[in-house]
Design a protein around this motif. Structure first.
Motif, PDB file in Angstrom:
ATOM      1  N   MET A  22       0.853  -1.184   0.000  1.00  0.00           N
ATOM      2  CA  MET A  22       0.000   0.000   0.000  1.00  0.00           C
ATOM      3  C   MET A  22       0.889   1.234   0.000  1.00  0.00           C
ATOM      4  O   MET A  22       1.759   1.389   0.853  1.00  0.00           O
ATOM      5  CB  MET A  22      -0.904  -0.007   1.235  1.00  0.00           C
ATOM      6  N   ALA A  23       0.699   2.103  -0.979  1.00  0.00           N
ATOM      7  CA  ALA A  23       1.526   3.292  -1.089  1.00  0.00           C
ATOM      8  C   ALA A  23       1.234   4.240   0.070  1.00  0.00           C
ATOM      9  O   ALA A  23       0.081   4.513   0.387  1.00  0.00           O
ATOM     10  CB  ALA A  23       1.265   3.978  -2.418  1.00  0.00           C
ATOM     11  N   GLU A  24       2.290   4.738   0.682  1.00  0.00           N
ATOM     12  CA  GLU A  24       2.154   5.702   1.768  1.00  0.00           C
ATOM     13  C   GLU A  24       1.989   7.098   1.168  1.00  0.00           C
ATOM     14  O   GLU A  24       2.750   7.498   0.296  1.00  0.00           O
ATOM     15  CB  GLU A  24       3.409   5.650   2.646  1.00  0.00           C
ATOM     16  N   THR A  25       0.985   7.832   1.611  1.00  0.00           N
ATOM     17  CA  THR A  25       0.808   9.184   1.096  1.00  0.00           C
ATOM     18  C   THR A  25       1.841  10.111   1.731  1.00  0.00           C
ATOM     19  O   THR A  25       2.441   9.785   2.767  1.00  0.00           O
ATOM     20  CB  THR A  25      -0.587   9.722   1.410  1.00  0.00           C
ATOM     21  N   ASP A  26       2.028  11.270   1.113  1.00  0.00           N
ATOM     22  CA  ASP A  26       2.967  12.241   1.663  1.00  0.00           C
ATOM     23  C   ASP A  26       2.513  12.709   3.046  1.00  0.00           C
ATOM     24  O   ASP A  26       3.331  12.934   3.938  1.00  0.00           O
ATOM     25  CB  ASP A  26       3.092  13.444   0.717  1.00  0.00           C
ATOM     26  N   GLU A  28       0.831  10.981   5.258  1.00  0.00           N
ATOM     27  CA  GLU A  28       1.157   9.904   6.196  1.00  0.00           C
ATOM     28  C   GLU A  28       2.649   9.870   6.491  1.00  0.00           C
ATOM     29  O   GLU A  28       3.063   9.673   7.638  1.00  0.00           O
ATOM     30  CB  GLU A  28       0.692   8.554   5.630  1.00  0.00           C
ATOM     31  N   TYR A  29       3.444  10.079   5.442  1.00  0.00           N
ATOM     32  CA  TYR A  29       4.902  10.068   5.601  1.00  0.00           C
ATOM     33  C   TYR A  29       5.360  11.175   6.551  1.00  0.00           C
ATOM     34  O   TYR A  29       6.158  10.940   7.464  1.00  0.00           O
ATOM     35  CB  TYR A  29       5.538  10.233   4.225  1.00  0.00           C
ATOM     36  N   ALA A  32       4.146  10.530  10.127  1.00  0.00           N
ATOM     37  CA  ALA A  32       4.857   9.413  10.757  1.00  0.00           C
ATOM     38  C   ALA A  32       6.218   9.846  11.284  1.00  0.00           C
ATOM     39  O   ALA A  32       6.630   9.434  12.377  1.00  0.00           O
ATOM     40  CB  ALA A  32       5.013   8.262   9.765  1.00  0.00           C
ATOM     41  N   LYS A  33       6.913  10.689  10.535  1.00  0.00           N
ATOM     42  CA  LYS A  33       8.224  11.151  11.024  1.00  0.00           C
ATOM     43  C   LYS A  33       8.105  12.357  11.938  1.00  0.00           C
ATOM     44  O   LYS A  33       9.067  12.714  12.629  1.00  0.00           O
ATOM     45  CB  LYS A  33       9.183  11.426   9.864  1.00  0.00           C
ATOM     46  N   SER A 223       1.666  14.650  -4.432  1.00  0.00           N
ATOM     47  CA  SER A 223       1.527  14.786  -2.983  1.00  0.00           C
ATOM     48  C   SER A 223       0.161  15.331  -2.591  1.00  0.00           C
ATOM     49  O   SER A 223      -0.352  16.280  -3.194  1.00  0.00           O
ATOM     50  CB  SER A 223       2.620  15.718  -2.442  1.00  0.00           C
TER      51      SER A 223
END
Length: 262
Positions: A22-26, A28-29, A32-33, A223
């Protein structure tokens, strides 16, 4: 039976390995960080450092407010403007937020926000020599300092005039002040803040505008953060935050009202 179960498990594992993740969206990225990394250059009044070394300016303050709306921290990273697309794609930054002109090339390479400010590319000359150049055609034999990869460089390239490419627009001003270049082309918003009476470059003046353009923020192609920023700017305009920040840095005349799409 055990052999059959083993075969089924092996088949299932193979399917899992072959199935695309499943591609991580920007969005979400970044969440997450926990940090929105903002690519900038030293460009008053949009991004510059105060006496304490903190990045401030219209763009910097808006980026801080946007990061806060996402529930993440912010980090500013100075980039080589000519490499802004490479920096985005390599994920060393998450956006370019630095008075970036929305050119066709930028919009083709990035996911961009709606325009938020009007601007123009302006010719800078020494005050003592400005009267010698009545129009752009009279400047054909001058050497222009321009920021590499900038809209100013593009305008000089269109004219076919000689140029010296430097790292930042601030460096372009320094070239003219030092006499190593005859003129510079920088953003009109920066010119208003950096050049003329009461500034650090009182011996320089801005003369002709070479074009008209709009600023926007760039994200990685595809994005979802661009749409999120558009929504944020509509809210920031509605509650007056955007106007207040613009007034702080005296750029309110250039800011484009942000309204929701019908």
């Amino acid at each position: 039976m055990k052999k059959l179960l083993s075969m089924i498990l092996v088949a299932m594992m193979a399917l899992m390995l072959c199935a695309p993740a499943m591609a991580e969206t920007d969005m979400e990225y970044v969440k997450a960080k926990g940090t929105l990394v903002v690519g900038i250059t030293d460009f008053a009044p949009m991004d510059y450092k105060d006496a304490n070394g903190e990045w401030i300016g219209f763009d910097a303050d808006m980026a801080k407010a946007f990061a806060e709306s996402l529930g993440v921290k912010y980090e500013f990273v100075e980039i080589d403007w000519d490499n802004k697309i490479l920096e985005l794609d390599a994920k060393t930054i998450d956006c370019v937020w630095n008075g970036m002109t929305l050119t066709d090339a930028v919009k083709a390479a990035m996911e961009t926000s709606n325009p938020y400010a009007n601007n123009a590319q302006t010719v800078i000359l020494p005050v003592a020599k400005a009267a010698d150049y009545a129009d752009v055609a009279a400047m054909a034999k001058l050497v222009f300092a321009v920021e590499a990869g900038s809209a100013g460089e593009a305008e000089i390239d269109k004219l076919g005039y000689e140029k010296t490419a430097v790292a930042t627009q601030a460096d372009a001003l320094m070239e003219v002040a030092a006499g190593t270049c005859d003129a510079a082309v920088i953003d009109s918003l920066m010119a208003a803040a950096m050049v003329g009476e009461g500034t650090g470059y009182e011996a320089l003046t801005y003369t002709f505008g070479l074009n008209s353009e709009e600023y926007g923020v760039g994200f990685r192609k595809g994005s979802d953060l661009a749409a999120a920023l558009n929504d944020f700017m509509v809210k920031a305009w509605a509650d007056g935050t955007m106007q207040q920040i613009a007034e702080t840095y005296k750029v309110q005349a250039a800011i484009i009202p942000q309204v929701a799409a019908e």
